[in-house]
Design a protein around this motif. Sequence first.
Motif, PDB file in Angstrom:
ATOM      1  N   SER A   1      -4.207   6.976   7.257  1.00 35.24           N
ATOM      2  CA  SER A   1      -4.601   8.381   7.082  1.00 35.24           C
ATOM      3  C   SER A   1      -3.488   9.191   6.415  1.00 35.24           C
ATOM      4  O   SER A   1      -3.767  10.103   5.627  1.00 35.24           O
ATOM      5  CB  SER A   1      -4.957   8.996   8.441  1.00 35.24           C
ATOM      6  N   ILE A   2      -2.228   8.849   6.718  1.00 34.17           N
ATOM      7  CA  ILE A   2      -1.100   9.555   6.108  1.00 34.17           C
ATOM      8  C   ILE A   2      -1.073   9.304   4.605  1.00 34.17           C
ATOM      9  O   ILE A   2      -0.898  10.235   3.803  1.00 34.17           O
ATOM     10  CB  ILE A   2       0.231   9.105   6.750  1.00 34.17           C
ATOM     11  N   GLU A   3      -1.252   8.042   4.217  1.00 31.85           N
ATOM     12  CA  GLU A   3      -1.226   7.697   2.792  1.00 31.85           C
ATOM     13  C   GLU A   3      -2.389   8.343   2.050  1.00 31.85           C
ATOM     14  O   GLU A   3      -2.213   8.886   0.943  1.00 31.85           O
ATOM     15  CB  GLU A   3      -1.279   6.168   2.640  1.00 31.85           C
ATOM     16  N   LEU A   4      -3.572   8.319   2.640  1.00 28.26           N
ATOM     17  CA  LEU A   4      -4.739   8.924   2.000  1.00 28.26           C
ATOM     18  C   LEU A   4      -4.575  10.431   1.856  1.00 28.26           C
ATOM     19  O   LEU A   4      -4.948  11.010   0.825  1.00 28.26           O
ATOM     20  CB  LEU A   4      -5.991   8.606   2.809  1.00 28.26           C
ATOM     21  N   ALA A   5      -4.030  11.070   2.884  1.00 31.57           N
ATOM     22  CA  ALA A   5      -3.803  12.516   2.810  1.00 31.57           C
ATOM     23  C   ALA A   5      -2.821  12.852   1.697  1.00 31.57           C
ATOM     24  O   ALA A   5      -3.027  13.810   0.939  1.00 31.57           O
ATOM     25  CB  ALA A   5      -3.274  13.022   4.152  1.00 31.57           C
ATOM     26  N   ALA A   6      -1.762  12.046   1.567  1.00 36.79           N
ATOM     27  CA  ALA A   6      -0.760  12.285   0.528  1.00 36.79           C
ATOM     28  C   ALA A   6      -1.370  12.131  -0.866  1.00 36.79           C
ATOM     29  O   ALA A   6      -1.115  12.950  -1.770  1.00 36.79           O
ATOM     30  CB  ALA A   6       0.417  11.327   0.701  1.00 36.79           C
TER      31      ALA A   6
ATOM     32  N   PHE B   1       8.616   4.928   4.506  1.00 37.41           N
ATOM     33  CA  PHE B   1       9.404   5.772   3.602  1.00 37.41           C
ATOM     34  C   PHE B   1       9.971   4.942   2.456  1.00 37.41           C
ATOM     35  O   PHE B   1       9.972   5.376   1.294  1.00 37.41           O
ATOM     36  CB  PHE B   1      10.540   6.443   4.373  1.00 37.41           C
ATOM     37  N   VAL B   2      10.442   3.740   2.764  1.00 37.76           N
ATOM     38  CA  VAL B   2      11.002   2.864   1.727  1.00 37.76           C
ATOM     39  C   VAL B   2       9.942   2.527   0.689  1.00 37.76           C
ATOM     40  O   VAL B   2      10.176   2.611  -0.525  1.00 37.76           O
ATOM     41  CB  VAL B   2      11.568   1.565   2.359  1.00 37.76           C
ATOM     42  N   GLY B   3       8.739   2.161   1.155  1.00 36.18           N
ATOM     43  CA  GLY B   3       7.681   1.784   0.233  1.00 36.18           C
ATOM     44  C   GLY B   3       7.136   2.957  -0.565  1.00 36.18           C
ATOM     45  O   GLY B   3       6.933   2.865  -1.777  1.00 36.18           O
ATOM     46  N   ALA B   4       6.894   4.074   0.107  1.00 32.89           N
ATOM     47  CA  ALA B   4       6.231   5.213  -0.539  1.00 32.89           C
ATOM     48  C   ALA B   4       7.158   6.053  -1.393  1.00 32.89           C
ATOM     49  O   ALA B   4       6.690   6.704  -2.334  1.00 32.89           O
ATOM     50  CB  ALA B   4       5.573   6.099   0.525  1.00 32.89           C
ATOM     51  N   PHE B   5       8.453   6.048  -1.093  1.00 33.94           N
ATOM     52  CA  PHE B   5       9.345   6.912  -1.855  1.00 33.94           C
ATOM     53  C   PHE B   5      10.473   6.163  -2.552  1.00 33.94           C
ATOM     54  O   PHE B   5      10.629   6.274  -3.768  1.00 33.94           O
ATOM     55  CB  PHE B   5       9.902   8.024  -0.949  1.00 33.94           C
TER      56      PHE B   5
ATOM     57  N   LYS C   1       0.829  -1.210   0.000  1.00 36.42           N
ATOM     58  CA  LYS C   1       0.000   0.000   0.000  1.00 36.42           C
ATOM     59  C   LYS C   1       0.865   1.264   0.000  1.00 36.42           C
ATOM     60  O   LYS C   1       0.525   2.259  -0.641  1.00 36.42           O
ATOM     61  CB  LYS C   1      -0.935  -0.015   1.209  1.00 36.42           C
ATOM     62  N   ALA C   2       1.989   1.198   0.717  1.00 34.55           N
ATOM     63  CA  ALA C   2       2.906   2.345   0.718  1.00 34.55           C
ATOM     64  C   ALA C   2       3.488   2.561  -0.668  1.00 34.55           C
ATOM     65  O   ALA C   2       3.630   3.701  -1.131  1.00 34.55           O
ATOM     66  CB  ALA C   2       4.017   2.121   1.743  1.00 34.55           C
ATOM     67  N   SER C   3       3.832   1.468  -1.365  1.00 32.70           N
ATOM     68  CA  SER C   3       4.400   1.596  -2.710  1.00 32.70           C
ATOM     69  C   SER C   3       3.350   2.087  -3.698  1.00 32.70           C
ATOM     70  O   SER C   3       3.664   2.851  -4.620  1.00 32.70           O
ATOM     71  CB  SER C   3       4.990   0.259  -3.174  1.00 32.70           C
TER      72      SER C   3
END
Length: 360
Positions: A316-321, A250-254, A90-92
Amino acid sequence: MRSRWFTPLLILTTLASAAAHFLSTNEPIRFTLASLSLLLWAALLGKATESVAHYAGERLGGFLNATFGNAAELIIAIFLVQKGLFDMVKASITGSIIGNLLLVLGLSIFCGGLKYKTQSFNTMLAGHNASLMLLAVIALFSPAAFDNRLDQSGMQSFSLIIAGLLIVSYFLWLIFSMITHKKELGESPVMEAPTSGVSQTSNHFEEPEWTKRNSILLLFIAAVFVAIQSEWLVGSVEAVASALGWSELFVGAFLIAIIGNAAEHSAAIFLAMKNRMGAAVEIAVGSSLQISLFVAPALVFISLFFDKTMDLTFTSIELAAIAIAAFIATSISRDGSTNWFEGVLLLIVYAILGTGFYLV
């Protein structure tokens, strides 16, 4: 590629990366060689995309690039789903969406705007892209909104229904944009002169160096190797990130998202600098739509083949982003024209979100 050094260097780095992957246990070496090889294959993919776009048109060319580019991210995500690392998946997904909307689109608009004062593309296409991004945001927000009222089984069923509806809407969009309204959503005829004052050559109609058949073949080969190198790189990135003390979020999302989007980076920027902003937008925004409307829902169904079903409940952090990225990107691109300053705005938002994810 016309440069004499490119093909030998591409072969050399690929062989070196393969040797490191199968023979070496040094993760930093594996990571470095896989990164170098990935960047070169991504450059070839970008060039092949431009060539295909010449024959097939900017919309189809951009769609093919987004599809082949996202193949690497889909393969990476499937490996993570198989391991049950749903949070990283989900982060990726989050990182891929905001990376394409903010980083890829931002760099494309900025680099193209340095040469061309204003770049234009189809306003009808921009409006439909904005509506589709809003649909994606609503669909990804819905599971989180009902999270407290549904048990695990109910949430999984809800996620499967949403995933099915998103996939249907994605294929209907393809029919709408590629068949029934193909002419209306075609590339914009507006061509601006470079800001340097030099008269524009006919780059837009410049003959590609490869035939149509060879262009498609090279696009396919490059996409396959991008997927392979991406998978090898991800195998090392977790160890490298752990050594540096970076969080899984951070690793997954960025980190993984930036690596997975390397193909889109090179192609979109390259096309924007040739004043082909329509194709660049199709790659960046089209890739985000493909991730949110097809790849993420497809992973929900793919997870059914493994022990545990993945849901679409994001943090919530991922949805906000995702919401922030969709809002600023659609706000900037909705009028069908861009300039370098708008690219800077997208990059600043990406830096703000990246800082927040890093500090979590």
